[in-house]
Design a protein around this motif. Sequence first.
Motif, PDB file in Angstrom:
ATOM      1  N   ASN A 102     -49.558  18.050  36.467  1.00  0.00           N
ATOM      2  CA  ASN A 102     -48.451  18.711  35.771  1.00  0.00           C
ATOM      3  C   ASN A 102     -47.263  17.786  35.522  1.00  0.00           C
ATOM      4  O   ASN A 102     -46.120  18.252  35.442  1.00  0.00           O
ATOM      5  N   TYR A 103     -47.520  16.495  35.374  1.00  0.00           N
ATOM      6  CA  TYR A 103     -46.427  15.581  35.031  1.00  0.00           C
ATOM      7  C   TYR A 103     -45.857  15.962  33.669  1.00  0.00           C
ATOM      8  O   TYR A 103     -46.539  16.541  32.831  1.00  0.00           O
ATOM      9  N   THR A 104     -44.623  15.613  33.470  1.00  0.00           N
ATOM     10  CA  THR A 104     -43.925  15.928  32.231  1.00  0.00           C
ATOM     11  C   THR A 104     -43.676  14.647  31.428  1.00  0.00           C
ATOM     12  O   THR A 104     -44.224  13.599  31.760  1.00  0.00           O
ATOM     13  N   GLN A 105     -42.854  14.712  30.423  1.00  0.00           N
ATOM     14  CA  GLN A 105     -42.559  13.569  29.550  1.00  0.00           C
ATOM     15  C   GLN A 105     -41.047  13.378  29.515  1.00  0.00           C
ATOM     16  O   GLN A 105     -40.305  14.344  29.354  1.00  0.00           O
ATOM     17  N   ILE A 106     -40.611  12.136  29.653  1.00  0.00           N
ATOM     18  CA  ILE A 106     -39.179  11.829  29.615  1.00  0.00           C
ATOM     19  C   ILE A 106     -38.884  10.978  28.383  1.00  0.00           C
ATOM     20  O   ILE A 106     -39.701  10.158  27.975  1.00  0.00           O
ATOM     21  N   LYS A 107     -37.710  11.215  27.806  1.00  0.00           N
ATOM     22  CA  LYS A 107     -37.246  10.391  26.684  1.00  0.00           C
ATOM     23  C   LYS A 107     -35.853   9.893  27.035  1.00  0.00           C
ATOM     24  O   LYS A 107     -34.941  10.689  27.263  1.00  0.00           O
ATOM     25  N   TRP A 108     -35.705   8.566  27.096  1.00  0.00           N
ATOM     26  CA  TRP A 108     -34.407   7.955  27.349  1.00  0.00           C
ATOM     27  C   TRP A 108     -33.702   7.758  26.016  1.00  0.00           C
ATOM     28  O   TRP A 108     -34.260   7.170  25.104  1.00  0.00           O
ATOM     29  N   MET A 109     -32.492   8.249  25.908  1.00  0.00           N
ATOM     30  CA  MET A 109     -31.726   8.116  24.669  1.00  0.00           C
ATOM     31  C   MET A 109     -31.168   6.700  24.523  1.00  0.00           C
ATOM     32  O   MET A 109     -30.936   6.243  23.412  1.00  0.00           O
ATOM     33  N   ASP A 110     -30.944   6.039  25.648  1.00  0.00           N
ATOM     34  CA  ASP A 110     -30.326   4.709  25.632  1.00  0.00           C
ATOM     35  C   ASP A 110     -30.674   3.986  26.934  1.00  0.00           C
ATOM     36  O   ASP A 110     -29.930   4.066  27.886  1.00  0.00           O
ATOM     37  N   LEU A 138     -21.539   3.519  33.457  1.00  0.00           N
ATOM     38  CA  LEU A 138     -22.540   3.607  32.390  1.00  0.00           C
ATOM     39  C   LEU A 138     -23.314   4.907  32.546  1.00  0.00           C
ATOM     40  O   LEU A 138     -23.753   5.243  33.649  1.00  0.00           O
ATOM     41  N   ASN A 139     -23.479   5.625  31.449  1.00  0.00           N
ATOM     42  CA  ASN A 139     -24.250   6.868  31.459  1.00  0.00           C
ATOM     43  C   ASN A 139     -25.538   6.680  30.667  1.00  0.00           C
ATOM     44  O   ASN A 139     -25.491   6.351  29.486  1.00  0.00           O
ATOM     45  N   TYR A 140     -26.661   6.897  31.336  1.00  0.00           N
ATOM     46  CA  TYR A 140     -27.972   6.858  30.689  1.00  0.00           C
ATOM     47  C   TYR A 140     -28.437   8.294  30.508  1.00  0.00           C
ATOM     48  O   TYR A 140     -28.671   9.000  31.491  1.00  0.00           O
ATOM     49  N   VAL A 141     -28.568   8.722  29.264  1.00  0.00           N
ATOM     50  CA  VAL A 141     -28.940  10.105  28.952  1.00  0.00           C
ATOM     51  C   VAL A 141     -30.447  10.172  28.764  1.00  0.00           C
ATOM     52  O   VAL A 141     -31.043   9.316  28.119  1.00  0.00           O
ATOM     53  N   PHE A 142     -31.063  11.216  29.334  1.00  0.00           N
ATOM     54  CA  PHE A 142     -32.493  11.426  29.182  1.00  0.00           C
ATOM     55  C   PHE A 142     -32.771  12.887  28.904  1.00  0.00           C
ATOM     56  O   PHE A 142     -31.936  13.753  29.175  1.00  0.00           O
ATOM     57  N   LYS A 143     -33.953  13.155  28.362  1.00  0.00           N
ATOM     58  CA  LYS A 143     -34.341  14.529  28.032  1.00  0.00           C
ATOM     59  C   LYS A 143     -35.756  14.783  28.525  1.00  0.00           C
ATOM     60  O   LYS A 143     -36.627  13.926  28.403  1.00  0.00           O
ATOM     61  N   ASN A 144     -35.976  15.985  29.047  1.00  0.00           N
ATOM     62  CA  ASN A 144     -37.319  16.414  29.440  1.00  0.00           C
ATOM     63  C   ASN A 144     -38.033  16.906  28.191  1.00  0.00           C
ATOM     64  O   ASN A 144     -37.724  17.966  27.671  1.00  0.00           O
ATOM     65  N   PRO A 154     -37.712  21.935  31.037  1.00  0.00           N
ATOM     66  CA  PRO A 154     -38.169  21.503  29.712  1.00  0.00           C
ATOM     67  C   PRO A 154     -37.108  21.744  28.631  1.00  0.00           C
ATOM     68  O   PRO A 154     -36.490  22.799  28.582  1.00  0.00           O
ATOM     69  N   GLY A 155     -36.884  20.704  27.821  1.00  0.00           N
ATOM     70  CA  GLY A 155     -35.905  20.789  26.740  1.00  0.00           C
ATOM     71  C   GLY A 155     -34.489  20.440  27.149  1.00  0.00           C
ATOM     72  O   GLY A 155     -33.628  20.242  26.293  1.00  0.00           O
TER      73      GLY A 155
END
Length: 166
Positions: free
Chosen positions: A50-58, A74-80, A109-110
Motif C-alpha cells: 500500500n505504498y503511495t506516490q510523492i511529488k516534490w514541487m521543488d 528553506l521549505n520543500y513542498v510535497f504532495k501525496n 491523498p491529495g
Amino acid sequence: MQKVRIKTGLFIIVTFCWGCFSCKQTPQKNAYVNNLGIPPAEMAILDRINYTQIKWMDSVKAIGNVFYGDTVLLNYVFKNMGETPLFIVEVKPSCGCTVASYPKQAIMPGETGILQAKYTSEGFPGNFRKFITVKSNTKNGVYHNLQFFGILSKDSLPHQNKTYSK
C-alpha cells in the motif's frame, strides 16, 4: 393489554436505538493508527503493498550568496499523489549545519506537506552544496534526495547572524 403495550414500547425503543447507533461507525481514515504503541509511520513503511506516490514541487534550491553566520530557512513542498496515507519516516541532513523538521502525521491523498530545513552558514568561503535524505512510504522510491546550494561570500567573515527565507 398492558403487556402488549410494554412489549411494543420496548420494541420501538430497541429499533430506534439500533437504527441510530448501528450506522454511526465512520471508517478510520488512517489505517496505520493502532493501540499497540507502534508509530503509524513505522507500520506504513512495512506495508509495501500500500505504498503511495510523492511529488516534490521543488527538490533543488539555489539560495545564492549567504553570509557567514546567517541562517536560511528553506521549505520543500510535497504532495501525496497516491491513494493511501503518506508518511515521512526519517529525514537526515548531510551535515550538522542543517536541521530539518517535517510533518509527523499522515499526509492524506491529495494533500500537501512542507519539510522545512534550517541552514546555518559556516565553514570556508566559496561554493557549497548540501543534501537532505528523506525516507517515506512511497513506491517511486523510499529514499528521496533534496538539495540546496549557494555561495558563502568571501567578504563575510564577520558574523551577520541574520535569518531569512529563500
